[in-house]
Write a protein that holds these residues in place. Structure first.
Motif: not given
Lengths: 257, 81
Positions: B18-25, B27-29
Motif C-alpha cells: 500500500g505504501q509503495t502504491v501511495r508513493n507512486a501516486l 510521484t504522479l502528482g
C-alpha cells in the motif's frame, strides 16, 4: 532415526532435504505424499520449502487442508518432532502449529541470498549441536518471510525462549540491514512452547555440504538427530558429522497431484 | 446469492505494498493521497441459502480461510440476492 519429508504439489526443496537427511546425515528417510494420511512411523516430519499450491490465497494457506496435515497436527500434539523450512514454516503458521503470521518482505522483493543467523537458544531439539550466540551462514529464498506477531505474543515468545534463530550480521550483531525481510525482533526461526515444532525461513538443506559454500545447516539436522537418539536412549550426544557417506540414489516421486 | 468479501491488513499491521502504491501516486502528482491500504476481493456465489444463513456462513468462511485473523480483517456485503 527415520525422517519423513512431506511432498505437497509445488514443494521444490523436497529432494534437497531428502538428499541431505539420507546421504549427508546418514538417516533413513522417506517421502510422505500430501494426499495420504500416513506418516509411515517416522520419528520426525519435515515440511520442506517450495511454493505449495502456488502460494495461492496466502503462502501455506491451502497446504494446511491437505489430508496429511491432520496427521502432522496429531503427531505434533503428541510431542512428535516437526521441522518446517521456509514454505514449511509458513504452513505451520497457517495451520496454527506455530504462533504468528508472515507478511511480504519489507522491500517487496523475493530474497534469494545467503544470510547469517544467530543461535539464541541452544537448549532445544533443533539447536543443541550449536552454541548459544553461534553464527550460522544459511541461504534464504522467499517472498513472504517478514514475521509478524502482535506485541503481547512477541513478549511471550521472548519470555519463553521460543525464538531459536535471529537474523544478524557476520559478527553476530542484530542490525536493521541484517534483518533483510523486516521480521519483528529479527526472528528467523521459532519453536512452539513445548519445543517440538520449529519453523525457520533459512534453508539448512542448502547449506549442508562444503561444495555449496556452507555446512552450517548440519547443526540443525544433527541437533534433531541428537535429540531423537537421546529420546530413544540409543546413543550419546555427538558433534556435527563432517565425513560424507556414499550417495545412494533417491527414490522416484510418489503419486500425482 | 452473490457476496463480496473484502480482506485487508489490520490497521496495526504495516502494509508495504500500500505504501509503495501511495508513493507512486505521489510521484504522479496526486499529493492529496494520504494513505493506501491494499487488500483482496472475493466474490462468492452461494446456492440455496437465505440471508440469515449467509450471515452465518460468510463470516465463518472469511475467518477460517479467506483471511488470516492474526494480520487481516474483513468486511462483506451481499451484491446480488
Amino acid at each position: 532415526m527415520k525422517f519423513g519429508v512431506v511432498v505437497f504439489p509445488g514443494s521444490n526443496c523436497d529432494y534437497d532435504t531428502f538428499h541431505v537427511l539420507q546421504n549427508v546425515m546418514g538417516q533413513e528417510t522417506v517421502f510422505l505424499w500430501h494426499k495420504e494420511p500416513d506418516l509411515k512411523n517416522v520419528d520426525c516430519v519435515v515440511l520442506p520449502g517450495g511454493f505449495s499450491y502456488g502460494d495461492y490465497l496466502r503462502s501455506g494457506a491451502i497446504a494446511r487442508f491437505s489430508p496429511i496435515m491432520a496427521e502432522v497436527k496429531k503427531f505434533a500434539q503428541a510431542g512428535g518432532l516437526v521441522l518446517g523450512i521456509c514454505n514449511g514454516f509458513q504452513i505451520l503458521l497457517e495451520a496454527g502449529l506455530l504462533p504468528g503470521a508472515m507478511l511480504r518482505n519489507k522491500n517487496l522483493k523475493f530474497l534469494c541470498q545467503p544470510v547469517y543467523i544467530r543461535i539464541e537458544n541452544n537448549k532445544t531439539a533443533f539447536s543443541n549441536a550449536g552454541k548459544k550466540g553461534q553464527v550460522l551462514k544459511i541461504p534464504i529464498a522467499h517472498f513472504d518471510g517478514n514475521y509478524y506477531a502482535p506485541p503481547d505474543l512477541l513478549a511471550e515468545l521472548e519470555k519463553n525462549n521460543q525464538i531459536v534463530f535471529r537474523y544478524c550480521d557476520a559478527e553476530g550483531q542484530l542490525t536493521e540491514e541484517a534483518n533483510v525481510n523486516g521480521s519483528l525482533h529479527s526472528i528467523a526461526g521459532l519453536m512452539n512452547r513445548e519445543g517440538n515444532v520449529l519453523g525457520m525461513m533459512p534453508h539448512p538443506e542448502r547449506a549442508a555440504e562444503k561444495i555449496l559454500g556452507s555446512e552450517d545447516g548440519k547443526v540443525i539436522f544433527q541437533s534433531m538427530i541428537n535429540y531423537l537418539e537421546k529420546k530413544a536412549g540409543t546413543r550419546k550426544k555427538k558433534k556435527v558429522v563432517t565425513t560424507r557417506p556414499a550417495i545412494s540414489p533417491l527414490p522416484p516421486l510418489i503419486g500425482t497431484c | 446469492m452473490k457476496v463480496r468479501i473484502l480482506v485487508s491488513l489490520k490497521p496495526s499491521v504495516l502494509d508495504p505494498q500500500g505504501q509503495t502504491v501511495r508513493n507512486a501516486l505521489h510521484t504522479l502528482g496526486y499529493k492529496s493521497v494520504k494513505d493506501v491500504r491494499q487488500g483482496k476481493v472475493f466474490e462468492v456465489e452461494l446456492e440455496d441459502v437465505d440471508r440469515s444463513e449467509a450471515e452465518k456462513i460468510i463470516p465463518e468462511i472469511a475467518d477460517k480461510v479467506l483471511a488470516n485473523p492474526i494480520i487481516e480483517k474483513f468486511t462483506w456485503e451481499i451484491i446480488e440476492s
